[in-house]
Design an enzyme around this catalytic site. Structure first.
Site, mmCIF file in Angstrom:
data_model
loop_
_atom_site.group_PDB
_atom_site.id
_atom_site.type_symbol
_atom_site.label_atom_id
_atom_site.label_comp_id
_atom_site.label_asym_id
_atom_site.label_seq_id
_atom_site.Cartn_x
_atom_site.Cartn_y
_atom_site.Cartn_z
ATOM 1 N N PHE A 190 0.673 -0.896 -0.299
ATOM 2 C CA PHE A 190 -0.232 0.024 -0.238
ATOM 3 C C PHE A 190 1.220 1.115 0.111
ATOM 4 O O PHE A 190 1.682 0.869 0.545
ATOM 5 C CB PHE A 190 -0.864 -0.155 1.577
ATOM 6 C CG PHE A 190 -1.964 0.937 1.900
ATOM 7 C CD1 PHE A 190 -2.691 1.457 0.569
ATOM 8 C CD2 PHE A 190 -1.271 2.295 2.137
ATOM 9 C CE1 PHE A 190 -3.324 2.640 1.291
ATOM 10 C CE2 PHE A 190 -1.616 3.531 2.124
ATOM 11 C CZ PHE A 190 -3.156 3.585 1.834
ATOM 12 N N LEU A 213 4.256 -1.090 3.584
ATOM 13 C CA LEU A 213 3.633 0.177 3.694
ATOM 14 C C LEU A 213 3.995 1.382 2.869
ATOM 15 O O LEU A 213 5.440 1.708 4.004
ATOM 16 C CB LEU A 213 2.492 0.418 4.643
ATOM 17 C CG LEU A 213 2.612 -0.335 5.356
ATOM 18 C CD1 LEU A 213 1.230 -0.211 6.822
ATOM 19 C CD2 LEU A 213 0.463 -0.890 4.620
ATOM 20 N N GLU A 214 3.828 2.349 1.731
ATOM 21 C CA GLU A 214 4.995 3.218 1.936
ATOM 22 C C GLU A 214 2.970 4.683 2.231
ATOM 23 O O GLU A 214 3.041 4.567 1.077
ATOM 24 C CB GLU A 214 5.096 3.570 0.461
ATOM 25 C CG GLU A 214 6.253 2.110 -0.318
ATOM 26 C CD GLU A 214 7.154 2.253 0.492
ATOM 27 O OE1 GLU A 214 7.382 3.213 1.047
ATOM 28 O OE2 GLU A 214 7.863 0.823 0.464
ATOM 29 N N LEU A 215 4.294 5.223 3.008
ATOM 30 C CA LEU A 215 3.525 6.425 3.775
ATOM 31 C C LEU A 215 3.730 7.410 3.511
ATOM 32 O O LEU A 215 3.086 8.621 4.113
ATOM 33 C CB LEU A 215 3.422 5.864 5.093
ATOM 34 C CG LEU A 215 2.736 4.362 5.825
ATOM 35 C CD1 LEU A 215 2.370 3.973 6.934
ATOM 36 C CD2 LEU A 215 0.875 4.028 4.523
#
Length: 465
Positions: A190, A213-215
Protein backbone atom coordinates in the site's frame (compact mmCIF):
# COMPACT_ATOMS: atom_id res chain seq x y z
CA UNK A 1 -16.39 -0.44 -11.28
CA UNK A 2 -15.77 -3.83 -9.69
CA UNK A 3 -18.23 -5.36 -7.24
CA UNK A 4 -17.25 -7.74 -4.44
CA UNK A 5 -18.17 -10.92 -6.37
CA UNK A 6 -16.13 -9.92 -9.41
CA UNK A 7 -13.20 -8.94 -7.18
CA UNK A 8 -13.28 -12.35 -5.48
CA UNK A 9 -13.56 -14.06 -8.86
CA UNK A 10 -10.47 -12.22 -10.16
CA UNK A 11 -8.54 -13.17 -7.05
CA UNK A 12 -9.60 -16.83 -7.23
CA UNK A 13 -8.60 -17.03 -10.90
CA UNK A 14 -5.12 -15.75 -10.12
CA UNK A 15 -4.81 -18.11 -7.16
CA UNK A 16 -5.69 -21.08 -9.40
CA UNK A 17 -3.33 -19.95 -12.16
CA UNK A 18 -0.49 -19.64 -9.69
CA UNK A 19 -1.18 -23.14 -8.35
CA UNK A 20 -0.90 -24.45 -11.92
CA UNK A 21 2.41 -22.61 -12.50
CA UNK A 22 4.05 -21.99 -9.12
CA UNK A 23 7.52 -21.24 -10.50
CA UNK A 24 7.46 -19.32 -13.82
CA UNK A 25 10.59 -19.64 -15.91
CA UNK A 26 13.06 -16.84 -16.51
CA UNK A 27 11.73 -16.50 -20.06
CA UNK A 28 8.11 -16.20 -18.87
CA UNK A 29 8.99 -13.55 -16.31
CA UNK A 30 11.00 -11.53 -18.83
CA UNK A 31 8.10 -11.73 -21.28
CA UNK A 32 5.68 -10.33 -18.71
CA UNK A 33 8.06 -7.50 -17.91
CA UNK A 34 8.51 -6.75 -21.61
CA UNK A 35 4.74 -6.52 -22.06
CA UNK A 36 4.52 -4.11 -19.14
CA UNK A 37 7.19 -1.90 -20.71
CA UNK A 38 5.39 -2.00 -24.08
CA UNK A 39 2.10 -1.12 -22.39
CA UNK A 40 3.68 2.07 -21.04
CA UNK A 41 5.87 2.99 -24.02
CA UNK A 42 3.23 2.60 -26.76
CA UNK A 43 0.57 4.52 -24.88
CA UNK A 44 2.60 7.35 -23.39
CA UNK A 45 0.52 10.06 -25.04
CA UNK A 46 -2.68 8.54 -23.68
CA UNK A 47 -1.11 8.33 -20.22
CA UNK A 48 -0.09 11.98 -20.33
CA UNK A 49 -3.59 13.04 -21.36
CA UNK A 50 -5.31 10.83 -18.77
CA UNK A 51 -3.28 12.16 -15.84
CA UNK A 52 -3.73 15.74 -17.06
CA UNK A 53 -7.50 15.16 -17.22
CA UNK A 54 -7.56 13.90 -13.63
CA UNK A 55 -5.48 16.82 -12.35
CA UNK A 56 -6.95 19.60 -14.44
CA UNK A 57 -3.37 20.23 -15.50
CA UNK A 58 -0.25 18.13 -15.04
CA UNK A 59 2.95 19.26 -16.73
CA UNK A 60 3.51 16.79 -19.56
CA UNK A 61 7.26 16.74 -18.94
CA UNK A 62 6.67 15.78 -15.29
CA UNK A 63 4.48 12.84 -16.33
CA UNK A 64 7.08 11.73 -18.86
CA UNK A 65 9.92 11.92 -16.33
CA UNK A 66 8.26 10.81 -13.10
CA UNK A 67 5.70 8.30 -14.39
CA UNK A 68 6.70 6.86 -17.77
CA UNK A 69 10.51 6.93 -17.81
CA UNK A 70 10.78 5.42 -14.32
CA UNK A 71 8.69 2.38 -15.27
CA UNK A 72 10.77 1.75 -18.37
CA UNK A 73 13.97 2.07 -16.39
CA UNK A 74 12.74 -0.35 -13.72
CA UNK A 75 11.79 -2.95 -16.33
CA UNK A 76 15.17 -2.71 -18.06
CA UNK A 77 16.97 -3.10 -14.75
CA UNK A 78 14.89 -6.11 -13.72
CA UNK A 79 15.21 -7.93 -17.04
CA UNK A 80 18.97 -7.35 -17.07
CA UNK A 81 19.56 -8.74 -13.58
CA UNK A 82 16.75 -11.26 -13.19
CA UNK A 83 18.80 -14.35 -13.99
CA UNK A 84 21.19 -13.52 -11.13
CA UNK A 85 18.36 -12.66 -8.73
CA UNK A 86 16.65 -16.00 -9.37
CA UNK A 87 19.81 -18.02 -8.84
CA UNK A 88 19.82 -19.89 -5.49
CA UNK A 89 22.30 -18.36 -3.05
CA UNK A 90 24.76 -20.51 -1.12
CA UNK A 91 24.66 -20.38 2.68
CA UNK A 92 27.54 -21.20 4.98
CA UNK A 93 27.26 -24.48 6.93
CA UNK A 94 28.83 -24.82 10.43
CA UNK A 95 31.82 -27.17 10.51
CA UNK A 96 29.88 -29.50 12.80
CA UNK A 97 27.43 -30.27 9.96
CA UNK A 98 29.91 -30.65 7.10
CA UNK A 99 29.96 -32.02 4.43
CA UNK A 100 26.28 -31.02 4.18
CA UNK A 101 25.38 -28.04 2.00
CA UNK A 102 22.81 -25.25 2.32
CA UNK A 103 21.31 -22.65 0.02
CA UNK A 104 18.53 -20.08 -0.18
CA UNK A 105 15.95 -20.61 -2.90
CA UNK A 106 13.79 -17.66 -4.01
CA UNK A 107 10.22 -18.85 -4.37
CA UNK A 108 7.31 -16.74 -5.71
CA UNK A 109 4.76 -15.90 -3.02
CA UNK A 110 1.59 -16.27 -5.08
CA UNK A 111 -0.88 -13.42 -5.59
CA UNK A 112 0.35 -9.91 -4.76
CA UNK A 113 -2.01 -6.98 -4.18
CA UNK A 114 -0.96 -3.39 -4.93
CA UNK A 115 -2.91 -0.36 -3.72
CA UNK A 116 -1.70 2.77 -5.52
CA UNK A 117 -2.24 6.45 -4.62
CA UNK A 118 -3.31 9.40 -6.75
CA UNK A 119 -0.19 11.58 -6.75
CA UNK A 120 1.79 9.40 -9.18
CA UNK A 121 -0.96 7.05 -10.32
CA UNK A 122 1.02 5.32 -13.08
CA UNK A 123 4.42 5.09 -11.41
CA UNK A 124 3.23 3.87 -8.01
CA UNK A 125 0.98 1.19 -9.48
CA UNK A 126 3.43 -0.26 -11.99
CA UNK A 127 6.79 0.00 -10.19
CA UNK A 128 5.84 -2.53 -7.50
CA UNK A 129 4.20 -4.63 -10.25
CA UNK A 130 7.60 -4.81 -11.98
CA UNK A 131 9.14 -6.32 -8.84
CA UNK A 132 6.20 -8.67 -8.19
CA UNK A 133 6.22 -10.00 -11.76
CA UNK A 134 10.00 -10.38 -11.69
CA UNK A 135 9.61 -12.52 -8.57
CA UNK A 136 7.14 -14.79 -10.45
CA UNK A 137 3.86 -13.69 -8.85
CA UNK A 138 0.38 -12.92 -10.14
CA UNK A 139 -0.68 -9.30 -9.54
CA UNK A 140 -3.91 -7.45 -8.72
CA UNK A 141 -3.77 -3.64 -8.72
CA UNK A 142 -6.27 -1.25 -7.12
CA UNK A 143 -5.52 2.30 -8.36
CA UNK A 144 -6.85 5.39 -6.64
CA UNK A 145 -10.49 6.37 -6.97
CA UNK A 146 -9.29 10.01 -7.16
CA UNK A 147 -7.78 9.49 -10.62
CA UNK A 148 -10.66 7.80 -12.46
CA UNK A 149 -9.51 8.60 -16.01
CA UNK A 150 -6.04 7.18 -15.41
CA UNK A 151 -7.45 4.17 -13.55
CA UNK A 152 -9.81 3.36 -16.43
CA UNK A 153 -6.93 3.58 -18.93
CA UNK A 154 -4.81 1.35 -16.72
CA UNK A 155 -7.56 -1.28 -16.52
CA UNK A 156 -8.16 -1.22 -20.27
CA UNK A 157 -4.49 -1.61 -21.17
CA UNK A 158 -3.89 -4.31 -18.57
CA UNK A 159 -6.74 -6.31 -20.06
CA UNK A 160 -5.23 -5.97 -23.54
CA UNK A 161 -1.61 -6.86 -22.66
CA UNK A 162 -2.14 -9.45 -19.90
CA UNK A 163 -4.37 -12.41 -19.22
CA UNK A 164 -6.57 -11.58 -16.22
CA UNK A 165 -5.04 -14.46 -14.26
CA UNK A 166 -1.57 -12.89 -14.79
CA UNK A 167 -2.26 -9.26 -13.95
CA UNK A 168 -5.49 -7.31 -13.54
CA UNK A 169 -6.51 -3.80 -12.53
CA UNK A 170 -9.51 -3.39 -10.23
CA UNK A 171 -11.31 -0.02 -10.36
CA UNK A 172 -13.84 1.27 -7.87
CA UNK A 173 -14.52 3.58 -4.96
CA UNK A 174 -13.62 3.35 -1.27
CA UNK A 175 -15.80 0.28 -0.71
CA UNK A 176 -13.89 -1.58 -3.42
CA UNK A 177 -10.60 -0.56 -1.83
CA UNK A 178 -11.77 -1.87 1.54
CA UNK A 179 -12.81 -5.19 0.03
CA UNK A 180 -9.50 -5.35 -1.84
CA UNK A 181 -7.46 -4.90 1.36
CA UNK A 182 -9.47 -7.68 3.03
CA UNK A 183 -8.53 -10.31 0.42
CA UNK A 184 -6.09 -13.01 1.62
CA UNK A 185 -3.18 -11.92 -0.56
CA UNK A 186 0.22 -13.51 -0.21
CA UNK A 187 1.61 -9.97 0.08
CA UNK A 188 -0.06 -6.56 0.02
CA UNK A 189 1.70 -3.30 -0.82
CA UNK A 190 0.00 0.00 0.00
CA UNK A 191 1.20 3.50 -0.84
CA UNK A 192 -0.63 6.45 0.72
CA UNK A 193 -1.31 8.26 3.96
CA UNK A 194 -0.49 6.90 7.41
CA UNK A 195 -4.17 7.12 8.40
CA UNK A 196 -5.34 4.89 5.54
CA UNK A 197 -2.23 2.73 5.91
CA UNK A 198 -3.32 1.81 9.44
CA UNK A 199 -6.74 0.74 8.13
CA UNK A 200 -5.14 -1.36 5.40
CA UNK A 201 -2.81 -3.01 7.92
CA UNK A 202 -5.74 -3.88 10.18
CA UNK A 203 -7.66 -5.43 7.28
CA UNK A 204 -4.60 -7.41 6.18
CA UNK A 205 -3.91 -8.60 9.72
CA UNK A 206 -7.16 -10.56 9.75
CA UNK A 207 -5.64 -12.84 7.09
CA UNK A 208 -2.07 -12.62 8.44
CA UNK A 209 -1.20 -11.03 5.09
CA UNK A 210 2.35 -9.61 5.06
CA UNK A 211 2.29 -5.91 4.16
CA UNK A 212 4.60 -3.28 2.80
CA UNK A 213 3.47 0.24 3.67
CA UNK A 214 4.87 3.34 1.93
CA UNK A 215 3.45 6.23 3.92
CA UNK A 216 5.38 9.45 3.35
CA UNK A 217 5.74 11.95 6.17
CA UNK A 218 7.50 15.24 6.84
CA UNK A 219 10.83 14.94 5.02
CA UNK A 220 13.20 17.64 6.32
CA UNK A 221 16.00 19.46 4.52
CA UNK A 222 19.09 20.61 6.41
CA UNK A 223 21.09 23.37 4.74
CA UNK A 224 24.57 23.27 6.23
CA UNK A 225 26.78 26.25 6.95
CA UNK A 226 29.05 25.34 4.02
CA UNK A 227 26.24 24.85 1.46
CA UNK A 228 26.13 26.83 -1.77
CA UNK A 229 22.76 28.55 -1.35
CA UNK A 230 22.08 28.97 -5.06
CA UNK A 231 22.68 25.28 -5.68
CA UNK A 232 20.71 24.24 -2.61
CA UNK A 233 17.77 26.45 -3.60
CA UNK A 234 17.74 24.98 -7.11
CA UNK A 235 17.66 21.35 -5.93
CA UNK A 236 15.17 22.00 -3.12
CA UNK A 237 12.86 23.84 -5.53
CA UNK A 238 13.06 20.95 -7.99
CA UNK A 239 12.10 18.42 -5.32
CA UNK A 240 9.46 20.59 -3.70
CA UNK A 241 7.51 21.88 -6.70
CA UNK A 242 7.65 18.84 -8.94
CA UNK A 243 3.96 17.94 -9.22
CA UNK A 244 3.21 21.03 -7.11
CA UNK A 245 4.62 19.36 -4.00
CA UNK A 246 2.36 16.30 -4.25
CA UNK A 247 5.23 13.84 -3.82
CA UNK A 248 5.64 11.54 -0.82
CA UNK A 249 9.39 12.28 -0.65
CA UNK A 250 9.12 16.01 -1.44
CA UNK A 251 11.08 18.33 0.87
CA UNK A 252 8.56 19.20 3.58
CA UNK A 253 10.45 21.93 5.42
CA UNK A 254 13.90 23.53 5.45
CA UNK A 255 16.17 23.91 8.49
CA UNK A 256 18.87 26.56 8.03
CA UNK A 257 21.18 28.75 10.08
CA UNK A 258 19.29 31.92 11.00
CA UNK A 259 22.14 34.09 9.69
CA UNK A 260 21.60 32.65 6.17
CA UNK A 261 17.80 32.79 6.16
CA UNK A 262 17.39 36.04 4.20
CA UNK A 263 19.91 35.00 1.55
CA UNK A 264 18.20 31.63 1.18
CA UNK A 265 14.81 33.28 0.65
CA UNK A 266 16.26 35.43 -2.14
CA UNK A 267 17.90 32.37 -3.70
CA UNK A 268 14.55 30.57 -3.68
CA UNK A 269 12.79 33.57 -5.21
CA UNK A 270 15.33 33.68 -8.07
CA UNK A 271 15.12 29.91 -8.62
CA UNK A 272 11.33 29.93 -8.92
CA UNK A 273 11.52 32.79 -11.44
CA UNK A 274 14.06 30.77 -13.44
CA UNK A 275 12.02 27.57 -13.28
CA UNK A 276 8.68 29.15 -14.19
CA UNK A 277 9.31 32.27 -16.31
CA UNK A 278 5.61 32.37 -17.21
CA UNK A 279 4.63 31.91 -13.57
CA UNK A 280 2.18 29.33 -12.33
CA UNK A 281 0.04 29.85 -15.44
CA UNK A 282 2.78 28.23 -17.53
CA UNK A 283 2.67 24.67 -18.84
CA UNK A 284 5.50 23.47 -16.59
CA UNK A 285 3.67 24.01 -13.28
CA UNK A 286 1.09 21.42 -12.22
CA UNK A 287 -2.29 21.76 -10.55
CA UNK A 288 -3.41 20.43 -7.18
CA UNK A 289 -5.54 17.29 -7.46
CA UNK A 290 -9.14 17.84 -6.37
CA UNK A 291 -11.10 20.31 -4.24
CA UNK A 292 -10.52 18.40 -1.02
CA UNK A 293 -6.75 18.67 -1.36
CA UNK A 294 -6.96 22.36 -2.30
CA UNK A 295 -9.21 23.18 0.66
CA UNK A 296 -6.90 21.36 3.09
CA UNK A 297 -3.87 23.27 1.83
CA UNK A 298 -5.66 26.62 1.89
CA UNK A 299 -6.77 26.01 5.48
CA UNK A 300 -3.16 25.23 6.47
CA UNK A 301 -1.91 28.48 4.97
CA UNK A 302 -4.75 30.54 6.44
CA UNK A 303 -3.92 29.19 9.91
CA UNK A 304 -0.27 30.18 9.45
CA UNK A 305 -1.28 33.71 8.41
CA UNK A 306 -3.67 34.02 11.36
CA UNK A 307 -0.79 33.19 13.71
CA UNK A 308 1.38 35.95 12.29
CA UNK A 309 3.69 33.92 10.09
CA UNK A 310 5.46 35.68 7.28
CA UNK A 311 4.10 34.18 4.06
CA UNK A 312 5.93 34.78 0.77
CA UNK A 313 4.02 33.77 -2.35
CA UNK A 314 6.30 33.19 -5.33
CA UNK A 315 3.51 33.12 -7.92
CA UNK A 316 -0.20 33.59 -8.48
CA UNK A 317 -3.14 31.35 -7.73
CA UNK A 318 -4.65 30.16 -11.03
CA UNK A 319 -8.15 28.71 -11.52
CA UNK A 320 -8.33 26.52 -14.61
CA UNK A 321 -11.17 26.38 -17.10
CA UNK A 322 -12.27 22.92 -15.95
CA UNK A 323 -12.32 23.99 -12.29
CA UNK A 324 -8.85 22.76 -11.33
CA UNK A 325 -6.50 24.97 -9.31
CA UNK A 326 -2.84 25.84 -9.39
CA UNK A 327 -1.57 26.97 -5.99
CA UNK A 328 1.68 28.97 -6.16
CA UNK A 329 5.05 28.07 -4.65
CA UNK A 330 4.92 29.66 -1.20
CA UNK A 331 7.45 30.07 1.62
CA UNK A 332 6.27 30.21 5.23
CA UNK A 333 8.93 31.65 7.52
CA UNK A 334 9.45 30.27 11.02
CA UNK A 335 6.01 28.72 11.62
CA UNK A 336 5.24 27.58 15.17
CA UNK A 337 5.57 23.83 15.73
CA UNK A 338 1.92 23.57 16.87
CA UNK A 339 0.52 24.70 13.49
CA UNK A 340 -0.99 22.06 11.22
CA UNK A 341 1.63 23.09 8.66
CA UNK A 342 4.26 21.62 10.98
CA UNK A 343 2.27 18.73 12.45
CA UNK A 344 0.92 17.21 9.22
CA UNK A 345 2.55 16.19 5.97
CA UNK A 346 2.04 19.20 3.69
CA UNK A 347 1.82 17.36 0.37
CA UNK A 348 1.53 20.60 -1.57
CA UNK A 349 3.42 23.74 -2.62
CA UNK A 350 3.86 25.33 0.83
CA UNK A 351 7.46 25.26 2.10
CA UNK A 352 8.20 26.22 5.73
CA UNK A 353 11.69 27.68 6.20
CA UNK A 354 12.95 27.60 9.79
CA UNK A 355 15.97 29.45 11.12
CA UNK A 356 18.03 27.57 13.72
CA UNK A 357 21.30 28.09 15.55
CA UNK A 358 23.54 25.42 14.04
CA UNK A 359 23.84 21.86 12.71
CA UNK A 360 23.32 20.37 16.18
CA UNK A 361 20.00 22.19 16.49
CA UNK A 362 18.95 20.88 13.09
CA UNK A 363 19.76 17.27 14.07
CA UNK A 364 17.84 17.70 17.33
CA UNK A 365 14.85 19.05 15.39
CA UNK A 366 14.88 16.07 13.02
CA UNK A 367 15.12 13.59 15.88
CA UNK A 368 12.24 15.26 17.72
CA UNK A 369 9.82 14.37 14.94
CA UNK A 370 8.57 11.10 13.45
CA UNK A 371 11.07 9.21 11.30
CA UNK A 372 10.67 10.57 7.75
CA UNK A 373 10.58 8.79 4.42
CA UNK A 374 13.51 10.91 3.20
CA UNK A 375 16.09 13.18 4.81
CA UNK A 376 17.98 15.73 2.75
CA UNK A 377 21.16 17.55 3.70
CA UNK A 378 23.23 20.09 1.79
CA UNK A 379 26.77 19.90 3.11
CA UNK A 380 30.20 18.73 1.98
CA UNK A 381 31.44 18.40 5.56
CA UNK A 382 32.37 14.71 6.03
CA UNK A 383 31.96 14.92 9.81
CA UNK A 384 28.46 16.36 9.56
CA UNK A 385 27.47 13.76 6.98
CA UNK A 386 28.67 10.94 9.22
CA UNK A 387 26.86 12.39 12.23
CA UNK A 388 23.65 12.67 10.24
CA UNK A 389 23.91 9.05 9.10
CA UNK A 390 24.70 7.75 12.57
CA UNK A 391 22.44 9.95 14.71
CA UNK A 392 19.18 10.12 12.70
CA UNK A 393 16.71 7.66 11.16
CA UNK A 394 14.86 7.92 7.85
CA UNK A 395 13.80 5.76 4.94
CA UNK A 396 16.50 7.25 2.72
CA UNK A 397 19.17 9.96 2.86
CA UNK A 398 20.26 12.27 0.04
CA UNK A 399 23.18 14.66 0.19
CA UNK A 400 23.21 17.78 -1.99
CA UNK A 401 20.07 16.90 -3.94
CA UNK A 402 16.45 15.80 -3.49
CA UNK A 403 14.22 12.97 -4.75
CA UNK A 404 16.77 11.29 -7.00
CA UNK A 405 17.51 8.32 -4.73
CA UNK A 406 14.09 6.99 -5.77
CA UNK A 407 15.31 6.91 -9.39
CA UNK A 408 18.12 4.44 -8.63
CA UNK A 409 16.68 0.92 -9.18
CA UNK A 410 19.50 -0.69 -7.19
CA UNK A 411 18.57 1.23 -4.02
CA UNK A 412 15.75 -0.06 -1.79
CA UNK A 413 12.90 2.42 -1.45
CA UNK A 414 10.84 2.40 1.74
CA UNK A 415 10.11 4.04 5.06
CA UNK A 416 10.78 3.42 8.70
CA UNK A 417 8.53 4.00 11.70
CA UNK A 418 5.72 6.43 10.86
CA UNK A 419 6.88 6.66 7.23
CA UNK A 420 6.23 3.00 6.54
CA UNK A 421 7.67 -0.48 6.70
CA UNK A 422 9.38 -2.62 4.12
CA UNK A 423 11.10 -1.56 0.91
CA UNK A 424 11.06 -2.44 -2.76
CA UNK A 425 12.72 -1.44 -6.10
CA UNK A 426 15.14 -3.67 -7.95
CA UNK A 427 16.64 -6.64 -6.13
CA UNK A 428 15.08 -5.44 -2.86
CA UNK A 429 11.67 -5.61 -4.54
CA UNK A 430 12.40 -9.06 -5.97
CA UNK A 431 13.21 -10.30 -2.48
CA UNK A 432 10.24 -8.46 -0.97
CA UNK A 433 7.87 -10.44 -3.18
CA UNK A 434 9.73 -13.76 -2.82
CA UNK A 435 9.91 -16.32 -0.06
CA UNK A 436 13.53 -16.97 0.90
CA UNK A 437 13.23 -20.72 1.28
CA UNK A 438 15.87 -22.52 3.33
CA UNK A 439 17.24 -25.65 1.65
CA UNK A 440 19.53 -28.11 3.47
CA UNK A 441 21.22 -30.93 1.50
CA UNK A 442 22.60 -33.75 3.59
CA UNK A 443 25.60 -35.62 2.28
CA UNK A 444 25.61 -39.42 2.02
CA UNK A 445 28.97 -39.21 3.81
CA UNK A 446 27.49 -37.35 6.75
CA UNK A 447 28.45 -38.38 10.27
CA UNK A 448 25.58 -36.64 12.05
CA UNK A 449 24.56 -40.07 13.29
CA UNK A 450 27.07 -39.37 16.03
CA UNK A 451 24.44 -37.05 17.46
CA UNK A 452 21.99 -39.88 18.04
CA UNK A 453 21.32 -41.24 21.54
CA UNK A 454 22.83 -42.60 23.66
CA UNK A 455 24.73 -39.30 23.91
CA UNK A 456 28.50 -39.32 24.29
CA UNK A 457 29.69 -36.73 26.79
CA UNK A 458 32.90 -35.93 24.88
CA UNK A 459 30.87 -35.33 21.73
CA UNK A 460 28.37 -33.06 23.46
CA UNK A 461 31.27 -30.99 24.83
CA UNK A 462 32.87 -30.78 21.39
CA UNK A 463 29.66 -29.76 19.61
CA UNK A 464 28.84 -27.16 22.25
CA UNK A 465 32.02 -25.18 21.62
Amino acid sequence: MTDARELQSRFDAQRQAFAAEPYPSLAKRRDRLARLATLTRRHRDEIVRAIAADYGHRAAAETQLAEIATVGQAVRHARRHLRRWMRPRRAAVPWRLLPARARIHYQPLGVVGIMAPSNYPWNLAWLPAVDALAAGNRVLIKPSEHTPVTSALMARLAEYYFAPDELAVITGEVETAQAFAALPFDHLLFTGSARVGREVARAAAANLTPTTLELGGKSPVIVGADADLARAAERIAFGKWLNAGQTCIAPDHVLIDTSRLTAFIEAMRKTVNDFYPRGTAGEDYSAVLGDRQRERLEAMLAEARDHGCRVIELGERVTLADGGTKLPPTLVINPHHALSLMREEIFGPWLPVIGLGDFDAALARVNAGPRPLALYAFTDDAVERRRLLEQTHSGGVVFNDTLLHSAVPALPFGGVGESGMGAYHGESGFRRFSHERSVFLQSRHSRVGWLNPPYRRWLVRLMSR
